[in-house]
Design an enzyme around this catalytic site. Structure first.
Site, PDB file in Angstrom:
ATOM      1  N   ARG A  64       0.390   9.336   5.128  1.00  0.00           N
ATOM      2  CA  ARG A  64      -0.507   8.696   6.035  1.00  0.00           C
ATOM      3  C   ARG A  64      -2.165   8.752   5.395  1.00  0.00           C
ATOM      4  O   ARG A  64      -2.981   8.664   5.355  1.00  0.00           O
ATOM      5  CB  ARG A  64      -0.478   9.283   7.933  1.00  0.00           C
ATOM      6  CG  ARG A  64       0.756   8.263   7.807  1.00  0.00           C
ATOM      7  CD  ARG A  64      -0.056   7.079   8.995  1.00  0.00           C
ATOM      8  NE  ARG A  64       0.991   5.971   9.096  1.00  0.00           N
ATOM      9  CZ  ARG A  64       1.105   4.744   9.207  1.00  0.00           C
ATOM     10  NH1 ARG A  64      -0.324   3.770   9.148  1.00  0.00           N
ATOM     11  NH2 ARG A  64       2.380   3.665   8.965  1.00  0.00           N
TER      12      ARG A  64
ATOM     13  N   HIS B 228      -2.683   7.185   2.210  1.00  0.00           N
ATOM     14  CA  HIS B 228      -3.137   6.381   2.832  1.00  0.00           C
ATOM     15  C   HIS B 228      -5.041   6.140   3.994  1.00  0.00           C
ATOM     16  O   HIS B 228      -5.472   4.787   3.438  1.00  0.00           O
ATOM     17  CB  HIS B 228      -2.016   5.574   3.660  1.00  0.00           C
ATOM     18  CG  HIS B 228      -2.174   3.796   3.935  1.00  0.00           C
ATOM     19  ND1 HIS B 228      -3.248   3.446   5.340  1.00  0.00           N
ATOM     20  CD2 HIS B 228      -2.017   2.856   3.309  1.00  0.00           C
ATOM     21  CE1 HIS B 228      -2.655   2.331   5.472  1.00  0.00           C
ATOM     22  NE2 HIS B 228      -2.493   1.604   4.408  1.00  0.00           N
TER      23      HIS B 228
ATOM     24  N   SER C 197       0.659  -1.228   0.138  1.00  0.00           N
ATOM     25  CA  SER C 197      -0.319  -0.062  -0.433  1.00  0.00           C
ATOM     26  C   SER C 197       0.646   1.452  -0.293  1.00  0.00           C
ATOM     27  O   SER C 197       0.704   2.131  -0.592  1.00  0.00           O
ATOM     28  CB  SER C 197      -0.935  -0.417   1.610  1.00  0.00           C
ATOM     29  OG  SER C 197      -2.166  -1.305   1.238  1.00  0.00           O
TER      30      SER C 197
END
Length: 209
Positions: A38, A41, A15
């Site tokens: 982050r 994500h 990922s």
């Protein structure tokens, strides 16, 4: 029936490998890149990096607050649920006062939302803390009002209210009126609990190194 990756470590690693290939973070300070990753994500939208806004040195401010054991104040339980508490460096308390027994009556008396009323109850906790917003624009607006009135200051504001009414405006208000308080936010309507928690987790996982 389906051919898909089942190994959690491989899913995690791939990922981040993928998002780094397709996400442009070249315009961001190096110390903010792990936070941006982050955030991407958490929502799956690489283009959001163009809308990240910040002030001061938010990564240092957040990491110092965590290391000093300061609490993390969240506007909703959903934000708190997404924080990696087991990795907090100093057993930092995660505080959500949305369901405090005093909140509903305060909302009625102030003619505002429960989310905004809960922020008034932060005053005993907020000095040097990390203030995190992943839902309610009214909560972020209320914090800015309290700061203007002279309330104690948090070390860092992570502003990610989401939605169509007041979300973009509350984040623009943060950009304009945060003063010397470091912050990270995302312009526009996008945001939410997952992104707010992700910004905290980036600090917890060592974005400050």
């Amino acid at each position: 029936m389906f051919n898909y990756i089942r190994d959690p470590r491989e899913i995690y690693n791939r990922s981040f490998e993928t998002l780094r290939e397709i996400t442009d973070t070249s315009h961001l300070p190096e110390r903010l890149v792990p936070v941006a990753e982050r955030l991407v994500h958490a929502c799956g939208i690489p283009e959001i990096t163009d809308e990240i806004a910040w002030s001061g040195d938010p990564v240092s401010a957040g990491s110092t607050a965590l290391a000093n054991g300061k609490p993390i104040l969240v506007d909703t339980q959903m934000v708190g649920a997404g924080i990696m508490r087991a990795r907090l460096p100093s057993l930092n308390e995660v505080v959500c006062l949305l369901h405090d027994p005093r909140t509903s009556d305060l909302a009625v008396s102030n003619q505002t939302t429960r989310s905004a009323a809960a922020i008034d109850l932060w005053l005993d906790h907020i000095e040097g803390a990390i203030a995190v917003f992943g839902n309610a624009p009214t909560a972020l607006f209320r914090l800015l009002e309290l700061l203007k009135e002279g309330s104690p200051k948090p070390a860092l504001i992570l502003g990610f209210p989401v939605g169509f009414i007041g979300a973009a405006e509350s984040k623009e208000a943060l950009i304009q009126y945060a003063g010397e308080i470091p912050f990270i936010t995302l312009r526009g309507r996008l945001g939410g609990s997952a992104m707010a928690a992700a910004s905290v987790n980036a600090l917890i996982l060592g974005a400050f190194k």
